[in-house]
Design an enzyme around this catalytic site. Structure first.
Site: not given
Ligand code: ITT
Length: 202
Positions: A18-20, A23, A47, A77, A154, A156, A181
């Site tokens: 992941t880049s996040n 997470k 993706e 995801d 995100g 949140d 989740h």
């Molecule tokens: P990776 O794909 O690199 O793991 P990402 O941040 O792009 O990181 P996702 O594609 O899984 O992750 O997430 C899609 C978006 O959904 C993410 O950019 C957030 O805007 C939102 N999101 C997902 N989980 C969230 C959370 O726990 N809290 C808030 N927003 C969330």
């Protein structure tokens, strides 16, 4: 790999692609009680566009399996689904967050009475022996009427989980992970690993 490592009781680490960093922090909180540490692997994932989070996660994991030696590998995801907007932004949450952001969602929800929403997380685990295994977690809540809080990432600041009056961004990661989740999906992975361990020690 998993069976061997678990057989020796040594599975203490998984690699999350992941880049996040949020997470990674939240996955660590969920898996700590199971004695599992989550390490971040920064690898660009492809993706695909799909309505199905499971399909997106499986595709992107399959693409990287042969590019890295670390095992077990995990991808996650997630997305925010709003019934009043026919499930939008759903699998497109990342793009929608980067473009219209929280304010854009609030704008789309102006005057909308049904503010229900849910976050869904799909965790895909991969190990050379077991192959792929999918775990899911969902949390229902509602879209706030304004942006509140500074923690997390995100959407949140606009999501209030059921059972709380505060947004995820007003909670620390520990409290968020109790409801979230992601917490649910990673705990399901933790129980599955623990179960295999217990069966092997019999
Ligand atoms: P990776 O794909 O690199 O793991 P990402 O941040 O792009 O990181 P996702 O594609 O899984 O992750 O997430 C899609 C978006 O959904 C993410 O950019 C957030 O805007 C939102 N999101 C997902 N989980 C969230 C959370 O726990 N809290 C808030 N927003 C969330």
């Amino acid at each position: 790999m998993l069976r061997k490592e678990l057989g020796k009781g040594t599975l203490s680490r998984i690699y999350l692609i992941t880049s996040n960093r949020h997470k990674v922090e939240e996955a660590n909180i969920a898996l700590k009680p199971f004695g599992i540490e989550v390490k971040q692997l920064h690898i660009k994932r492809l993706e695909i566009q799909s309505d199905d989070l499971v399909e997106i996660a499986i595709f992107s994991l399959r693409e990287v399996i042969n590019l890295v030696n670390e095992r077990p590998l995990v991808v996650e995801d997630a997305g925010l689904f709003i019934p009043a907007l026919k499930g939008f932004p759903g699998p497109y949450s990342s793009f929608v967050y980067k473009t219209i952001g929280c304010q854009g969602i609030l704008k789309l929800m102006e005057g909308v009475e049904d503010r229900r929403a849910y976050f869904k997380s799909v965790v895909v685990y991969y190990d050379d022996d077991v192959g792929m295994k999918v775990f899911e977690g969902t949390v229902w809540g509602k879209i706030a009427t304004e942006v509140r809080g500074t923690q997390g990432f995100g959407f949140d600041p606009i999501f209030i989980p059921e059972g709380s009056t505060r947004t995820f961004a007003e909670m620390g990661p520990e409290e968020k992970t109790k409801y979230s989740h992601r917490g649910r999906a990673f705990r399901a992975l933790g129980y599955w690993i623990r179960n295999i361990l217990e069966q092997q020690s019999k």
